[in-house]
Design a protein around this motif. Sequence first.
Motif, PDB file in Angstrom:
ATOM      1  N   GLU B 246      49.709  92.570  25.672  1.00  0.00           N
ATOM      2  CA  GLU B 246      48.698  92.937  26.902  1.00  0.00           C
ATOM      3  C   GLU B 246      47.755  91.520  26.944  1.00  0.00           C
ATOM      4  O   GLU B 246      46.483  91.694  26.671  1.00  0.00           O
ATOM      5  CB  GLU B 246      47.993  94.099  26.798  1.00  0.00           C
ATOM      6  N   LYS B 247      48.223  90.448  27.394  1.00  0.00           N
ATOM      7  CA  LYS B 247      47.319  89.187  27.294  1.00  0.00           C
ATOM      8  C   LYS B 247      46.077  89.325  28.179  1.00  0.00           C
ATOM      9  O   LYS B 247      45.106  88.920  28.263  1.00  0.00           O
ATOM     10  CB  LYS B 247      48.130  87.912  27.502  1.00  0.00           C
ATOM     11  N   TRP B 277      43.371  97.906  33.708  1.00  0.00           N
ATOM     12  CA  TRP B 277      44.825  97.854  33.906  1.00  0.00           C
ATOM     13  C   TRP B 277      45.455  96.416  33.534  1.00  0.00           C
ATOM     14  O   TRP B 277      44.717  95.357  33.635  1.00  0.00           O
ATOM     15  CB  TRP B 277      44.948  97.638  35.567  1.00  0.00           C
ATOM     16  N   ALA B 278      46.463  96.593  32.577  1.00  0.00           N
ATOM     17  CA  ALA B 278      47.051  95.487  32.071  1.00  0.00           C
ATOM     18  C   ALA B 278      48.322  95.095  32.704  1.00  0.00           C
ATOM     19  O   ALA B 278      49.414  95.868  32.670  1.00  0.00           O
ATOM     20  CB  ALA B 278      47.177  95.663  30.492  1.00  0.00           C
TER      21      ALA B 278
ATOM     22  N   VAL D 250      47.885 104.178  29.007  1.00  0.00           N
ATOM     23  CA  VAL D 250      48.925 104.731  29.676  1.00  0.00           C
ATOM     24  C   VAL D 250      50.137 103.646  29.733  1.00  0.00           C
ATOM     25  O   VAL D 250      49.677 102.713  30.648  1.00  0.00           O
ATOM     26  CB  VAL D 250      48.630 105.687  30.777  1.00  0.00           C
ATOM     27  N   TYR D 251      51.215 103.603  29.467  1.00  0.00           N
ATOM     28  CA  TYR D 251      52.182 102.503  29.309  1.00  0.00           C
ATOM     29  C   TYR D 251      53.337 103.085  30.341  1.00  0.00           C
ATOM     30  O   TYR D 251      53.966 104.088  30.038  1.00  0.00           O
ATOM     31  CB  TYR D 251      52.739 102.365  28.085  1.00  0.00           C
ATOM     32  N   ASP D 252      53.439 102.191  31.112  1.00  0.00           N
ATOM     33  CA  ASP D 252      54.667 102.353  32.041  1.00  0.00           C
ATOM     34  C   ASP D 252      55.736 101.979  31.341  1.00  0.00           C
ATOM     35  O   ASP D 252      56.731 100.804  31.849  1.00  0.00           O
ATOM     36  CB  ASP D 252      54.481 101.698  33.512  1.00  0.00           C
ATOM     37  N   ASP D 275      53.468  97.862  33.759  1.00  0.00           N
ATOM     38  CA  ASP D 275      52.021  97.928  33.577  1.00  0.00           C
ATOM     39  C   ASP D 275      51.482  98.835  32.343  1.00  0.00           C
ATOM     40  O   ASP D 275      52.134  99.915  32.270  1.00  0.00           O
ATOM     41  CB  ASP D 275      51.249  97.939  34.881  1.00  0.00           C
ATOM     42  N   MET D 276      50.417  98.500  32.013  1.00  0.00           N
ATOM     43  CA  MET D 276      49.521  99.339  31.285  1.00  0.00           C
ATOM     44  C   MET D 276      48.276  99.705  31.964  1.00  0.00           C
ATOM     45  O   MET D 276      47.756  98.869  32.579  1.00  0.00           O
ATOM     46  CB  MET D 276      49.101  98.785  29.834  1.00  0.00           C
TER      47      MET D 276
END
Lengths: 338, 338, 338, 338
Positions: B246-247, B277-278, D250-252, D275-276
């Motif tokens: 997750e940069k 949000w990553a 939360v990881y998609d 996304d996370m």
Amino acid sequence: MINIGVIGYGYWGPNLVRNFAETPGLSVAAVSDLDSSKLELVRKRHACCTTTDYRDLLNDTSIDAIAIATPVNTHYELALAALQAGKHVWLEKPMTETSVQARRLVEEAEKRNRVLIVDHTFIYTGAVRKMGEIIRKGELGKIYYYDSVRVNLGLFQRDVSVISDLAVHDFSILDYLLNEHPVAVTASGMNHFPGTPENLAYVTLFYDSGTIAHANVSWLAPVKVRQILIGGSNKMITYDDLEPSEKIKVYDKGVSFTDDPNQIREMRIGYRTGDMWAPKLAVSEALRVESEHFVDCINNNRAPMTDGRLGVRVVELIEAANRSMRCRGDTVNIQKRG
Amino acid sequence: MINIGVIGYGYWGPNLVRNFAETPGLSVAAVSDLDSSKLELVRKRHACCTTTDYRDLLNDTSIDAIAIATPVNTHYELALAALQAGKHVWLEKPMTETSVQARRLVEEAEKRNRVLIVDHTFIYTGAVRKMGEIIRKGELGKIYYYDSVRVNLGLFQRDVSVISDLAVHDFSILDYLLNEHPVAVTASGMNHFPGTPENLAYVTLFYDSGTIAHANVSWLAPVKVRQILIGGSNKMITYDDLEPSEKIKVYDKGVSFTDDPNQIREMRIGYRTGDMWAPKLAVSEALRVESEHFVDCINNNRAPMTDGRLGVRVVELIEAANRSMRCRGDTVNIQKRG
Amino acid sequence: MINIGVIGYGYWGPNLVRNFAETPGLSVAAVSDLDSSKLELVRKRHACCTTTDYRDLLNDTSIDAIAIATPVNTHYELALAALQAGKHVWLEKPMTETSVQARRLVEEAEKRNRVLIVDHTFIYTGAVRKMGEIIRKGELGKIYYYDSVRVNLGLFQRDVSVISDLAVHDFSILDYLLNEHPVAVTASGMNHFPGTPENLAYVTLFYDSGTIAHANVSWLAPVKVRQILIGGSNKMITYDDLEPSEKIKVYDKGVSFTDDPNQIREMRIGYRTGDMWAPKLAVSEALRVESEHFVDCINNNRAPMTDGRLGVRVVELIEAANRSMRCRGDTVNIQKRG
Amino acid sequence: MINIGVIGYGYWGPNLVRNFAETPGLSVAAVSDLDSSKLELVRKRHACCTTTDYRDLLNDTSIDAIAIATPVNTHYELALAALQAGKHVWLEKPMTETSVQARRLVEEAEKRNRVLIVDHTFIYTGAVRKMGEIIRKGELGKIYYYDSVRVNLGLFQRDVSVISDLAVHDFSILDYLLNEHPVAVTASGMNHFPGTPENLAYVTLFYDSGTIAHANVSWLAPVKVRQILIGGSNKMITYDDLEPSEKIKVYDKGVSFTDDPNQIREMRIGYRTGDMWAPKLAVSEALRVESEHFVDCINNNRAPMTDGRLGVRVVELIEAANRSMRCRGDTVNIQKRG
């Protein structure tokens, strides 16, 4: 038993009162605040007197010491009155708005032989004391640089720039760690909201020995960072204040430089990388250590580690940094003190 | 099929050759290096010609493009010769030692209608492209600041300061992300080893819009850090290039400022904190994306994203930062380009 | 010069070929794979022969050694044929599907005096070798536990459970680190997708000395974790394989237990917490270390660190763990070997 | 105003008293402890009565509720006496030593229409409530697994195993998050110090739906870890309780499985990675939320979220896990409750 009165029960005052109350030899006699709802909180939590008029504390002859945790622009007036009333003084940082005021307080305290401690709390943490110990033993070798990042979201201050709020910590830590005072300062900063003080600043300090120090401070970062790197010719330190257990790491890493004349036009630099070591740190709360130190200084008539003279030097650096920042980074020289 | 010749097989050259070899439409025809032991490595790994004389590559009419991965002080001469030999040019960063040289190369490439790409690799990473996308959609709002820390131990460069080696990345990323060029630069730095270039520097860029950018770059840090914070009026970004997955993190955090006249003497600032949000990032290797882009630019006669003009702007900033650094932080204004 | 032929150019084969090619004393003579498109990749990258029929490699008398990087269910047949053809064998892990097969291969290799190495790569990493060194010096004291988390998303295996794919690493590391073999195993696991092998498992190993080992392995975790804790009576280790620089940390922490009879009904346990130390690790690529070791074993007729006997012990543990897992955790005893 | 008396001022009692004291509608009337030095501390900090005899609290008719923060083996007797004295009861976890006792307390509370809350504090954290919200909205899809690591150095308990001390949190969180009760338990553990309870344990819970849950708990780890992974068919969650700001991510991400008959012998599994997202969490202290909830339940005659029935289910799981652990992992079935 030393009786202490506390002026100001806002953001930091409650921490002072809680610590003073549990410090042996210290007793919280009274708390004053302009806001009576805060005094109600005091009475709910502690068994001590309260007043909205700080002068009640100065006039109370049973009170030996006064702690001042009010906005910076009131520090000078309150501390001077307290000293003149013959009290020992615990003063929040930064000590005063101007170095002229700060020097005046030192003079008053010395004239009256009162203890004046400035609450540069970081100096009493296990982490900073351990770094001091390591550096004084010479383990780092020659100090090349000190690099601090101290950013988070808020708290915006009304009257003073982020330098007074955050870089102040680096100024006191540097004063404690290095055996040298900077000779020049340059700073850049920005106030992104018209009419407010600078909320973000970059400060660089220059030392005659070649050490360079830098502090990146901001009230406008999405994440909280409290990280210091110190690089020496032998070893290097990282200090992450948010790391729960291993705040200080000592790296056996560095650069070795040769002056071998046969290597002209060659890089004469080699790297050393070795083990890393995270020393165990004292876990006592810094504020508790500091309040016990305050008691000890009063009882034994000694100067605190963070006395008014250190406070003056820190205020001088804040003044110089603010001056440079308002001239877009022009170098400001620091006066040598005799 | 575009035939490419590569000059220089030192630190970066092997990455170029490996990527070019696997890029569709591109074929590595030959590699030159002054060191024949390196050419042996090339022959062991790849099926291509080698030579110790780069002129063999320029004279080879079957070669369409030349990649130059040699020390900076050779870039100008080699790139100019390659363009004059009618080749497209892939040039490592920084483009040249001086902006005069850089502009001369742009001129030559335009005159001869050759593609000139400067290898500012970061622009082709999924992370930087995603930040560009987010910023161009206006999600951050007004950009308040860009703050980069780019430090590690080594590699010391012989001829150029750490600004040319590390801050160069920030200059290209800023050029890509912001729709604006800085108007002034101030920099402080230090060379801790006599006779070597500065190994540590702090660079601040000022923009007319009020954006401020800062890069903290060092070859003398015990740990590797590659971290950028970008603060906007609506959202803020952190970019940690060493984070494996997750940069990029986008924070729905900020400050809201009110001009309510009733709040005079009050802080008129409130905080917003919301979700983080990553976004998922493209995982293709940046160098591969860039070499495919180079092929596309040649085949379709288009200007690269990191063309010579971007390269010139970056070299101008390096020049200005170096100049300020050598005057202990005096402000250097950047000329408006017409 | 030892000529090696490689069977299988799928996921792991390319790493083998690249490493073998750069290992002194080793030369990649040929690569076979059933998929001719993969062989095209080989030819693009390396100068060696290719074939879709592995028997060409076995029949080639100029080839001294065979590396087998194919699915597990082909290991036995291929390795046996290679040994019978008089080749030394490099075999991917797990060695075979059954311990009967594994023991048969050991027998064949010993009969023919051929080197049989099983590619338990972790044993050749700087991190595992350093842990072995620390443990053998007795620094940890009595080993209380080994606790491993080895999870990530994918890669699902078609034929074997996550135990064969991931816990296999812990079985080999335990065999290397401890001077003792487990006496019993219990495992729980789950296949969340009908018709596939278990994608998540928890394995516990019991040792006569009181040491307990646990491996938590999964192909269904949103984040990648590779973390081992080892607790001893004197010190404790953490090993984070994803940490770029300080993979191994040694904690001077523990518990001291007193048998003082006066303390009946009292907890007789005290904590020690001291410094942490992160030793510098060898940075050589494990696969390179292992291929150099393979060359050395062939040239000097020595048994590899990860020889067939270690491979057998690992397969026995996989069998026992799979058996327990399919009985919802019933304890499976491990046979003592004479 | 509800008057509460607190029995036990050891490790957790001070947190209760501090929170109760600042909860609107609640007033701390008295504190009892066998150790009078602890009562001195109470009087220093708070304005309330103290006694070394808890019966004084039960006999005091002005006291409406009793909080019990004593060792587990006293819970049943004290809570029963408090209920029989007509008090509402706040009971520390685990509720009792045996499920028989726990059910008896529920019965008594229901008979007397008193509120009985069990202090499973985690259920009142912003993190666990947010996970519950996400799961109940169905965002994760089918729940595949729950995987918890909850380890640190100390605090060893005298009388109960690490399962009662640490896995108890996972049992209550699972009860809150999942709409299902486990059908079987298996556990392994070890007491490394003769005569003490197990200091390390691995517990696996099986559910009819195919969900599997695992808790790795230890008092003997060099580092503190509090990490939960929850994997679903659509999304996955990580919960790191030591992360200061983004505890929940939360990881998609996931796996998609096809039953396509044409893909026999092929892996029918594909990965999704997206996304996370880290939702903002409520920041109120869990204990404060819980004490306000207790007040609300008393005033409105409602069952607490962590009522005695939840407490019973948790104690049943502890009993089953301890039983399995003492048989080296034999499966223990959980009785269906009507």
